[in-house]
Design a protein around this motif. Structure first.
Motif, PDB file in Angstrom:
ATOM      1  N   UNK A  27       0.862  -1.178   0.006  1.00  0.00           N
ATOM      2  CA  UNK A  27      -0.015   0.037  -0.016  1.00  0.00           C
ATOM      3  C   UNK A  27       0.917   1.332   0.066  1.00  0.00           C
ATOM      4  N   UNK A  28       1.993   1.277   0.874  1.00  0.00           N
ATOM      5  CA  UNK A  28       2.800   2.473   0.901  1.00  0.00           C
ATOM      6  C   UNK A  28       3.449   2.913  -0.377  1.00  0.00           C
ATOM      7  N   UNK A  29       3.817   1.679  -1.062  1.00  0.00           N
ATOM      8  CA  UNK A  29       4.706   1.585  -2.462  1.00  0.00           C
ATOM      9  C   UNK A  29       3.770   2.331  -3.370  1.00  0.00           C
ATOM     10  N   UNK A  30       2.442   1.782  -3.550  1.00  0.00           N
ATOM     11  CA  UNK A  30       1.414   2.739  -4.374  1.00  0.00           C
ATOM     12  C   UNK A  30       1.594   4.062  -4.085  1.00  0.00           C
ATOM     13  N   UNK A  31       1.256   4.359  -2.806  1.00  0.00           N
ATOM     14  CA  UNK A  31       1.274   5.738  -2.381  1.00  0.00           C
ATOM     15  C   UNK A  31       2.551   6.494  -2.696  1.00  0.00           C
ATOM     16  N   UNK A  32       3.731   5.918  -2.425  1.00  0.00           N
ATOM     17  CA  UNK A  32       4.845   6.610  -2.733  1.00  0.00           C
ATOM     18  C   UNK A  32       4.879   6.859  -4.406  1.00  0.00           C
ATOM     19  N   UNK A  33       4.495   5.658  -5.162  1.00  0.00           N
ATOM     20  CA  UNK A  33       4.502   5.818  -6.605  1.00  0.00           C
ATOM     21  C   UNK A  33       3.770   7.113  -6.988  1.00  0.00           C
ATOM     22  N   UNK A  34       2.436   7.105  -6.411  1.00  0.00           N
ATOM     23  CA  UNK A  34       1.763   8.119  -6.806  1.00  0.00           C
ATOM     24  C   UNK A  34       2.114   9.667  -6.447  1.00  0.00           C
ATOM     25  N   UNK A  35       2.962   9.858  -5.164  1.00  0.00           N
ATOM     26  CA  UNK A  35       3.496  10.961  -4.933  1.00  0.00           C
ATOM     27  C   UNK A  35       4.546  11.571  -5.921  1.00  0.00           C
ATOM     28  N   UNK A  40       6.534  -3.027  -8.094  1.00  0.00           N
ATOM     29  CA  UNK A  40       6.997  -3.772  -6.874  1.00  0.00           C
ATOM     30  C   UNK A  40       5.747  -3.876  -6.101  1.00  0.00           C
ATOM     31  N   UNK A  41       5.017  -2.962  -5.918  1.00  0.00           N
ATOM     32  CA  UNK A  41       3.745  -3.119  -4.769  1.00  0.00           C
ATOM     33  C   UNK A  41       2.744  -4.671  -5.289  1.00  0.00           C
TER      34      UNK A  41
END
Lengths: 337, 337
Positions: free
Chosen positions: A86-94, A131-132
């Motif tokens: 979940x955090x990887x998806x968020x980081x990719x979005x940022x 990766x997510x």
């Protein structure tokens, strides 16, 4: 509409501390997965990803996955890997957001695109996103994959919708809510919901956690949008006035425009179109927003959604987890930074 | 090393026609999924995606999924959705590539980023990428999700590696092969392999199809890179000389640099660094590449990989599908556009 104060007693300072204490051990496991899985044979990837990952985000979304698991008494360890996903998806979005917005700053530091350039920032976002999904397939729960791939598509739709609405002064409150529901609340909802999936709880429990996350996400975004025009805020993760200069129609502007005189509306039309973006214009915007109590009204909307989040998890037995999640909802609204 | 001509008899013109005929019916089903699933409540998304999807790509990757399925006698219909998912990953990659390279043209048309801008192009790429994972989760095969999420991460790594190698005149052939293996061949391999997964064939069959796709992908990329410096080419999907102006170290340049005199190397150092990029400089580059037979040598490398692709599927019984896949490998190398 006023918030039901009797169920949301104002503390001096609602805090994230109880939530952070609740998930502290688990977050060590999540952080270990994040650090391990952002590695690559290409050194630029962990360097660029690490700039943001080490950049002091709250990691709200993985904390919510862990809090949701605690709320329903899940005792396994599958959620650590999924919280990292979940955090990887968020980081990719940022990372992609910074390219899309041409941001200079993120979380008080230079944005990744400024240091590493747009091309690398786009591609490392793609890497983290891939990766997510790798992390999710390692867990193997197809229902989790379904929830998070759907959330990802919804986020992208919300981002495109926000782009289309940018500099459109006639954006309605309804459309704005639809945008933040997609671009922010969908991932909060998914982060919470997957806790119930790995714990194999009922669909009703899944939906309750989904609702908590969704309403909390909206409350957070509304409060963020209020903060961007709240001149009392002395410390912020991004430069104050970014939304104004980018011509983003957030709720404080939508309300000030709706409540404004014809002269004021003329100002907003020019400003949102990008023709008035000096510091003086920003001061005018803040003054108009203050005149019409639009920051306060935005906070009241946020408070309403925070209450809905609290109500969504009322069905679960009282626990430290529940108390921490309720206080997190209060914190979302009360914070000033 | 010369290619083993006795097993690759030169026809006048090897063609993709047999492959296209083999999968024509199936591709109607795949195209229906593609058109259906690129829709969104946000009209800009199908508009932008459609610009590229309608832009006349060969759809090699979904054709390969279908051809692989035909080769092993799969009779179901699960592969249509998965082939569409593969094409969505490819399309997302192309959209992000155009932003990364600052491309003006793609497939003979204006690139999407020129018409719609970089922000929308990045975000619609994200949407298609998410949608591809949604399609996979609808099918539900975790092994397919594993293969394609891994391929996606490898592609992103390859793209970042290519970015890092850009304008680095000392890039080795080995590193170049590693880059194209990641950025191109990984998705060709995955597209073929998943046919064996849905057909529930042995791991040996999976790996044979994976190898066919991987070698074919390398052959295609090597031939593309040769074409960019082949002045006899009269018709191309992208402007000739793009690789040169972007300072990309492709094999024709690597070989011309390796085989060149000290004066010639001085030219390449300047050119790849970006200090010599006029039409005259491009003419000089093409002349040097011709002098050292570097296009021809690149095509010979491609021919070697095409032969490996053919050998990888030798284990399967003779069939129309096998013949079409072998001719596709010959086509990859022989085409001049």
């Amino acid at each position: 509409m006023t918030a039901p104060l009797h169920t949301l007693p104002r503390k001096v300072e609602p805090s994230l501390a109880p939530l952070m204490a609740l998930v502290a051990d688990g977050m060590n496991s999540v952080n270990a997965v994040i650090l391990d899985r952002m590695q690559s044979r290409i050194p630029l990837i962990p360097a660029l990803a690490g700039h943001l990952v080490a950049g002091g985000g709250k990691r709200m979304r993985p904390m919510l996955t862990l809090a949701g698991a605690a709320l329903i008494g899940y005792e396994g360890d599958r959620h650590y890997k999924l919280a990292a996903a979940v955090e990887f998806i968020h980081t990719a979005t940022l990372l992609h957001d910074d390219v899309v917005d041409g941001s200079d700053m993120r979380r008080g530091k230079k944005a990744a695109n400024i240091i590493y350039g747009n091309p690398a920032t786009v591609l490392v976002g793609d890497f983290l996103f891939s990766r997510s999904f790798e992390l999710m397939t390692e867990d193997g729960a197809i229902q989790v994959l379904r929830i998070l791939s759907n959330a990802s598509a919804v986020i992208a739709e919300g981002e495109v919708d926000q782009l289309v609405a940018q500099r459109q002064v006639e954006t309605s409150e309804e459309r704005y809510l639809s945008i933040i529901n997609a671009k922010t609340a969908a991932l909060f909802a998914a982060a919470c919901r997957i806790a119930a999936v790995v714990a194999e709880r009922s669909e009703a429990d899944e939906l309750a956690l989904d609702a908590y996350g969704r309403y909390l996400g909206i409350a957070f975004q509304l409060a963020d949008d209020a903060i961007d025009y709240d001149s009392d805020a002395s410390e912020m993760g991004k430069d104050q006035g970014d939304d104004f200069r980018e011509g983003k129609m957030t709720l404080p502007v939508i309300l000030a425009y709706a409540r404004g005189s014809e002269d004021e509306r003329a100002f907003w039309r020019e400003a949102i179109a990008g023709n008035r973006n000096s510091d003086e214009d920003l001061a005018t915007a803040i003054a108009l927003i203050r005149k019409h109590d639009a920051v306060q009204a935005t906070r009241e909307r946020a408070r309403d959604y925070a209450q809905r989040a609290i109500d969504a998890i009322a069905r679960f037995p009282d626990s430290d987890a529940k108390a921490a999640m309720c206080e997190a909802a209060e914190f979302a609204v009360a914070r000033r930074f």
